[in-house]
Design an enzyme around this catalytic site. Structure first.
Site, PDB file in Angstrom:
ATOM      1  N   ASP A 138       1.220  -0.930   0.085  1.00 34.34           N
ATOM      2  CA  ASP A 138      -0.434  -0.087   0.405  1.00 34.34           C
ATOM      3  C   ASP A 138       1.305   1.233   0.217  1.00 34.34           C
ATOM      4  O   ASP A 138       1.781   1.789   0.778  1.00 34.34           O
ATOM      5  CB  ASP A 138      -0.926  -0.041   1.458  1.00 34.34           C
ATOM      6  CG  ASP A 138      -1.539   0.792   0.889  1.00 34.34           C
ATOM      7  OD1 ASP A 138      -2.115   1.372  -0.518  1.00 34.34           O
ATOM      8  OD2 ASP A 138      -2.997   1.447   1.966  1.00 34.34           O
ATOM      9  N   HIS A 145      -4.438  14.035   1.578  1.00 31.37           N
ATOM     10  CA  HIS A 145      -3.824  13.107   2.258  1.00 31.37           C
ATOM     11  C   HIS A 145      -3.080  13.209   3.637  1.00 31.37           C
ATOM     12  O   HIS A 145      -2.847  13.115   4.585  1.00 31.37           O
ATOM     13  CB  HIS A 145      -4.446  12.020   2.159  1.00 31.37           C
ATOM     14  CG  HIS A 145      -4.208  10.532   2.622  1.00 31.37           C
ATOM     15  ND1 HIS A 145      -5.419  10.406   4.133  1.00 31.37           N
ATOM     16  CD2 HIS A 145      -3.556   9.798   3.610  1.00 31.37           C
ATOM     17  CE1 HIS A 145      -5.174   9.534   4.923  1.00 31.37           C
ATOM     18  NE2 HIS A 145      -4.234   8.763   4.730  1.00 31.37           N
ATOM     19  N   ARG A 154       1.791  14.931  13.804  1.00 26.63           N
ATOM     20  CA  ARG A 154       2.984  15.382  14.049  1.00 26.63           C
ATOM     21  C   ARG A 154       2.472  16.736  13.926  1.00 26.63           C
ATOM     22  O   ARG A 154       3.166  16.960  12.474  1.00 26.63           O
ATOM     23  CB  ARG A 154       4.127  14.442  13.084  1.00 26.63           C
ATOM     24  CG  ARG A 154       4.887  13.621  13.502  1.00 26.63           C
ATOM     25  CD  ARG A 154       5.696  12.346  12.777  1.00 26.63           C
ATOM     26  NE  ARG A 154       5.130  12.913  11.364  1.00 26.63           N
ATOM     27  CZ  ARG A 154       4.305  12.271  10.261  1.00 26.63           C
ATOM     28  NH1 ARG A 154       3.993  10.968  10.856  1.00 26.63           N
ATOM     29  NH2 ARG A 154       4.177  12.484   9.148  1.00 26.63           N
ATOM     30  N   GLU A 211     -10.659   4.493   4.335  1.00 24.27           N
ATOM     31  CA  GLU A 211      -9.704   4.907   2.620  1.00 24.27           C
ATOM     32  C   GLU A 211      -9.747   4.771   1.771  1.00 24.27           C
ATOM     33  O   GLU A 211      -9.907   3.317   1.386  1.00 24.27           O
ATOM     34  CB  GLU A 211      -8.328   4.107   3.333  1.00 24.27           C
ATOM     35  CG  GLU A 211      -7.837   4.737   5.514  1.00 24.27           C
ATOM     36  CD  GLU A 211      -5.910   4.811   5.257  1.00 24.27           C
ATOM     37  OE1 GLU A 211      -5.835   3.763   4.033  1.00 24.27           O
ATOM     38  OE2 GLU A 211      -5.375   5.203   6.135  1.00 24.27           O
ATOM     39  N   GLU A 213      -9.733   4.330  -1.890  1.00 29.96           N
ATOM     40  CA  GLU A 213      -8.176   4.320  -2.412  1.00 29.96           C
ATOM     41  C   GLU A 213      -8.340   3.201  -3.624  1.00 29.96           C
ATOM     42  O   GLU A 213      -9.755   2.960  -4.312  1.00 29.96           O
ATOM     43  CB  GLU A 213      -7.110   3.151  -1.498  1.00 29.96           C
ATOM     44  CG  GLU A 213      -6.993   3.528  -0.121  1.00 29.96           C
ATOM     45  CD  GLU A 213      -5.507   3.100   0.405  1.00 29.96           C
ATOM     46  OE1 GLU A 213      -5.196   2.575  -0.558  1.00 29.96           O
ATOM     47  OE2 GLU A 213      -5.613   3.126   1.350  1.00 29.96           O
ATOM     48  N   ASP A 245      -9.124   0.666   2.833  1.00 32.34           N
ATOM     49  CA  ASP A 245      -7.767   0.172   3.660  1.00 32.34           C
ATOM     50  C   ASP A 245      -8.711   0.295   4.796  1.00 32.34           C
ATOM     51  O   ASP A 245      -7.679   1.023   5.391  1.00 32.34           O
ATOM     52  CB  ASP A 245      -6.982   0.687   3.178  1.00 32.34           C
ATOM     53  CG  ASP A 245      -5.362   0.480   4.258  1.00 32.34           C
ATOM     54  OD1 ASP A 245      -5.992  -0.930   4.883  1.00 32.34           O
ATOM     55  OD2 ASP A 245      -4.910   1.328   4.202  1.00 32.34           O
ATOM     56  N   ARG A 249      -7.522   3.842  14.084  1.00 34.51           N
ATOM     57  CA  ARG A 249      -6.578   4.755  13.555  1.00 34.51           C
ATOM     58  C   ARG A 249      -5.906   4.578  15.244  1.00 34.51           C
ATOM     59  O   ARG A 249      -5.165   5.473  15.643  1.00 34.51           O
ATOM     60  CB  ARG A 249      -7.210   6.138  13.793  1.00 34.51           C
ATOM     61  CG  ARG A 249      -8.359   5.897  12.137  1.00 34.51           C
ATOM     62  CD  ARG A 249      -7.035   6.539  11.315  1.00 34.51           C
ATOM     63  NE  ARG A 249      -8.028   6.432  10.064  1.00 34.51           N
ATOM     64  CZ  ARG A 249      -6.810   6.156   8.589  1.00 34.51           C
ATOM     65  NH1 ARG A 249      -5.588   5.670   8.668  1.00 34.51           N
ATOM     66  NH2 ARG A 249      -7.513   6.443   7.207  1.00 34.51           N
ATOM     67  N   GLN A 252      -3.141   2.069  15.584  1.00 35.28           N
ATOM     68  CA  GLN A 252      -2.253   2.758  14.531  1.00 35.28           C
ATOM     69  C   GLN A 252      -1.239   3.883  15.112  1.00 35.28           C
ATOM     70  O   GLN A 252      -0.247   3.447  14.846  1.00 35.28           O
ATOM     71  CB  GLN A 252      -3.063   3.504  13.489  1.00 35.28           C
ATOM     72  CG  GLN A 252      -1.983   4.159  12.152  1.00 35.28           C
ATOM     73  CD  GLN A 252      -2.488   4.791  11.191  1.00 35.28           C
ATOM     74  OE1 GLN A 252      -4.357   4.526  10.566  1.00 35.28           O
ATOM     75  NE2 GLN A 252      -2.125   5.214  10.023  1.00 35.28           N
ATOM     76  N   LYS A 265      -4.243  -1.766  10.288  1.00 36.64           N
ATOM     77  CA  LYS A 265      -4.604  -1.907   8.642  1.00 36.64           C
ATOM     78  C   LYS A 265      -4.631  -3.626   8.513  1.00 36.64           C
ATOM     79  O   LYS A 265      -5.556  -3.727   7.122  1.00 36.64           O
ATOM     80  CB  LYS A 265      -3.703  -1.510   8.135  1.00 36.64           C
ATOM     81  CG  LYS A 265      -3.196  -0.052   8.085  1.00 36.64           C
ATOM     82  CD  LYS A 265      -3.876   1.072   7.235  1.00 36.64           C
ATOM     83  CE  LYS A 265      -2.963   1.931   7.767  1.00 36.64           C
ATOM     84  NZ  LYS A 265      -3.698   3.225   6.477  1.00 36.64           N
ATOM     85  N   THR A 269      -9.378  -5.416   4.369  1.00 36.03           N
ATOM     86  CA  THR A 269      -9.061  -4.309   3.136  1.00 36.03           C
ATOM     87  C   THR A 269     -10.402  -5.102   2.021  1.00 36.03           C
ATOM     88  O   THR A 269     -10.271  -6.301   2.197  1.00 36.03           O
ATOM     89  CB  THR A 269      -7.748  -4.753   2.642  1.00 36.03           C
ATOM     90  OG1 THR A 269      -6.949  -4.466   3.203  1.00 36.03           O
ATOM     91  CG2 THR A 269      -7.647  -4.183   1.015  1.00 36.03           C
ATOM     92  N   THR A 371      -4.665   6.310  -0.169  1.00 33.28           N
ATOM     93  CA  THR A 371      -5.824   7.576   0.637  1.00 33.28           C
ATOM     94  C   THR A 371      -5.668   8.575  -0.731  1.00 33.28           C
ATOM     95  O   THR A 371      -4.952   9.264  -0.921  1.00 33.28           O
ATOM     96  CB  THR A 371      -6.505   8.020   1.519  1.00 33.28           C
ATOM     97  OG1 THR A 371      -6.136   6.870   2.542  1.00 33.28           O
ATOM     98  CG2 THR A 371      -7.680   8.697   1.589  1.00 33.28           C
ATOM     99  N   GLU A 385      -9.920  12.628   8.346  1.00 37.04           N
ATOM    100  CA  GLU A 385      -9.584  14.153   7.632  1.00 37.04           C
ATOM    101  C   GLU A 385     -11.097  14.543   7.801  1.00 37.04           C
ATOM    102  O   GLU A 385     -10.496  15.904   8.153  1.00 37.04           O
ATOM    103  CB  GLU A 385      -9.153  13.937   6.318  1.00 37.04           C
ATOM    104  CG  GLU A 385      -7.878  13.337   6.034  1.00 37.04           C
ATOM    105  CD  GLU A 385      -7.249  12.725   4.396  1.00 37.04           C
ATOM    106  OE1 GLU A 385      -7.133  13.443   3.391  1.00 37.04           O
ATOM    107  OE2 GLU A 385      -7.766  11.569   4.746  1.00 37.04           O
TER     108      GLU A 385
HETATM  109 MN    MN Z   1      -3.684   2.537   3.210  1.00 40.94          MN
END
Ligand code: MN
Length: 445
Positions: A138, A145, A154, A211, A213, A245, A249, A252, A265, A269, A371, A385
Site C-alpha cells: 500500500d 492526505h 505530527r 480509506e 483508494e 483500506d 486509527r 495505528q 491495517k 481490506t 487514500t 480527515e
Molecule cells: Mn491505506
C-alpha cells in the site's frame, strides 16, 4: 504510456446487449472489465467480463474456441478459477482478447447467437477475489492526505522530507483482502490514548475508519534483480479496482512508530470485483503535473509519456449507510468525492519504484494507491480527515452523527470515468459492513 486509442474505444460502438447502450450503464462495450464470478450458488467461480447488466462467462466461451492467435491463448488462460494465468501473459495478449471480445459483443456480430447462452445477470451473480493475491503493497500517493494526516499525528512536522522524492509505501497483508460484500468484525488491539499516563489497554478499536483508494493488479511480473523501467511500467499493470483500506486509527497511533502500519491495517481490506483494464482507461489519461516549486522526480521516475499522460481522470466517491438509515429507507449519504488525478505519483512511478531495488513483482500482486484525498473541502478520503482527527462530527441527514465508524455502518466506494462525447466507464462498487467485535474474555483483557 498505455495503449493508443483503437477501434475498441470508438464512442459510437454499440452492443447487441441492449443494457450496455444505456447512457448510464457504466459497463458499455468500451469498458469490458474482468471479474471472477459464479452465476449462482451451485456453480463454481470462473472469469467473466461485464457487458451492460450482464456477465459473459469466459470459461464457457473458451470451450467454444472462437478466437485465433494471441486472443485464443489469452482466452485459454481464462479456464481456471482466477485471473492469474491471464495476468501472467502480456499486455499484447490482454489487448488481443479485448479486441475480439469487443467485436463479438458489437451490434451485428455473427457470434451473438452463440454467446447469448453464456450471459448471466450481474444482479444474480456472486463474486470472488479476481486473483490469488501473492503480495500486497500500500502506497501513500495523495499529498493532500499525507499532509492532513501528518498534521494530526505530527503537528510540528506534517510532511516528512522524503515525501516529494520517494513514493512512500509499506508491505501489507494479502490474506485479509476480501471482495466487496464481505463484512468483517471490528478489530481489537492495543491502544494508549495521548496524555493518558497509564499502561496501554486492549479492546475493540474506538476509532475505526475507511480509506478511499484504488488498487492496481500486477499482470506480467519481473524476474528478481531486474528493474521495470518507467517506459515499460504500465504494460505490467493488468487493471485497476476500488480498494478500501479499513484502518483502526487508535491502534495505528500507538503502534506505527518506528516500523509503520501493522495490526491497524491488516484485519480487513475490501476490493471491488471488477478490474478495469489500463486499455479501457486510455481515453481518460491526463498530464502528470506538480505545483511549481516542487521537485521534479528523479530520472528513473520520469519519462515524456509519464509527463504527458501519466495521470488518469477517475472520479471517486465514498458513501455511508447505517443500521438506522437502512431501517428508515434513507438514501446513502455522500461522505467525500475526489479524483485520482490529484495523486502526487503515477501508477508507472509506483511500479518502477517498487522494482528499483530488484524486488520482483508477480502476476496477481496488488498495489494500493493510498487514500486518494483531493485538495479541497468535501474531497476527504477518510473520516480522520473529515472529522479533523475525531474532533468535529459529521452530521448525517437522518439525524445521526459520526466521528468514526459504528457497528453495522456500511461504506461503499464508487469510481467512474467521464468525458464529453464518450460513454462513462464504471468501476462498479466496493461495499462492506462493520460487524461487532469478537469480545475479549476476562483473561485476555
Ligand atoms: Mn491505506
Amino acid at each position: 504510456m498505455g495503449a493508443a486509442l483503437n477501434e475498441t474505444h470508438d464512442p459510437n460502438l454499440q452492443s447487441w446487449i441492449a443494457s450496455a447502450n444505456e447512457p448510464d450503464s457504466g459497463f458499455p462495450i468500451q469498458n469490458l472489465p474482468f471479474a471472477v464470478f459464479r452465476p449462482d450458488e451451485t456453480a463454481s467461480f470462473r472469469p467473466g467480463v461485464a457487458i451492460g447488466d450482464r456477465i459473459l462467462d469466459l470459461q464457457a466461451l473458451a470451450d467454444l474456441r472462437p478466437f485465433y492467435g494471441l486472443a485464443a491463448r489469452a482466452l485459454e488462460a481464462c479456464k481456471g478459477q482466477r485471473l492469474n494465468a491471464l495476468m501472467a501473459l502480456s499486455s499484447a495478449h490482454w489487448s488481443a482478447l479485448r479486441l475480439e471480445l469487443s467485436r463479438a459483443l458489437r451490434l451485428g456480430s455473427a457470434m451473438a447467437d452463440r454467446l447469448q447462452p453464456l450471459l448471466s445477470a450481474q444482479s444474480d451473480a456472486q463474486f470472488d477475489l479476481p486473483a490469488r493475491i501473492g503480495d500486497y503493497t500500500d502506497f501513500y500517493i495523495s499529498i493532500h492526505h499525507a499532509s492532513a494526516v501528518g498534521s494530526l499525528f505530527r503537528p510540528d512536522n506534517p510532511l516528512l522530507p522524503n515525501y516529494k522524492w520517494v513514493p512512500i509505501g509499506y508491505h501489507g497483508r494479502a490474506s485479509s483482502i476480501s471482495v466487496s460484500g464481505s463484512d468483517f468484525a471490528r478489530p481489537c488491539g492495543q491502544t494508549k490514548p495521548a496524555g493518558n499516563p497509564g499502561p496501554p489497554q486492549v479492546g475493540p478499536s474506538q476509532r475505526l475508519d475507511y480509506e478511499l483508494e484504488l488498487g492496481a493488479f500486477i499482470g506480467t511480473g519481473n524476474p528478481m534483480g531486474r528493474r521495470i523501467r518507467i517506459e515499460d511500467a504500465e504494460s505490467h499493470v493488468f487493471g485497476l479496482c476500488l480498494l478500501n483500506d479499513w484502518s483502526a486509527r487508535d491502534l495505528q497511533a500507538w503502534e506505527y512508530q518506528p516500523l509503520g502500519p501493522f495490526l491497524a491495517k491488516n484485519f480487513a481490506t475490501t476490493i471491488s470485483p471488477w478490474l478495469v483494464s489500463m486499455e479501457a482507461l486510455t481515453p481518460f489519461r491526463c498530464p502528470f503535473a506538480r505545483a511549481s516549486g516542487d521537485p521534479s522526480p528523479l530520472p528513473y521516475l520520469s519519462s515524456t509519456d509519464n509527463d504527458s499522460s501519466g495521470s488518469i481522470d477517475i472520479e471517486l466517491e465514498v458513501w455511508i449507510t447505517t443500521q438506522r438509515s437502512r431501517e428508515a429507507d434513507e438514501q446513502p449519504f455522500l461522505l467525500g468525492r475526489s479524483n485520482f488525478r490529484h495523486a502526487y505519483w503515477t501508477l508507472a512511478q509506483l511500479v518502477t519504484h517498487h522494482t528499483v531495488n530488484g524486488c520482483n513483482l508477480q502476476p496477481g500482486d496488488l498495489l494500493g494507491t493510498g487514500t486518494l484525498s483531493g485538495p479541497g473541502a468535501g474531497q476527504e478520503g477518510s473520516l480522520l480527515e473529515l472529522t479533523l482527527g475525531g474532533k468535529q462530527a459529521v452530521q448525517l441527514p437522518w439525524g445521526e452523527q459520526r466521528l468514526f465508524l459504528e457497528d453495522f455502518d456500511e461504506i461503499t466506494l464508487k469510481a467512474v470515468c467521464r468525458k464529453a462525447g464518450y460513454p462513462s466507464i464504471s468501476f462498479g462498487g466496493c461495499s462492506a459492513r462493520v460487524l461487532p467485535p469478537l469480545p475479549l474474555t476476562s483473561t485476555e483483557r
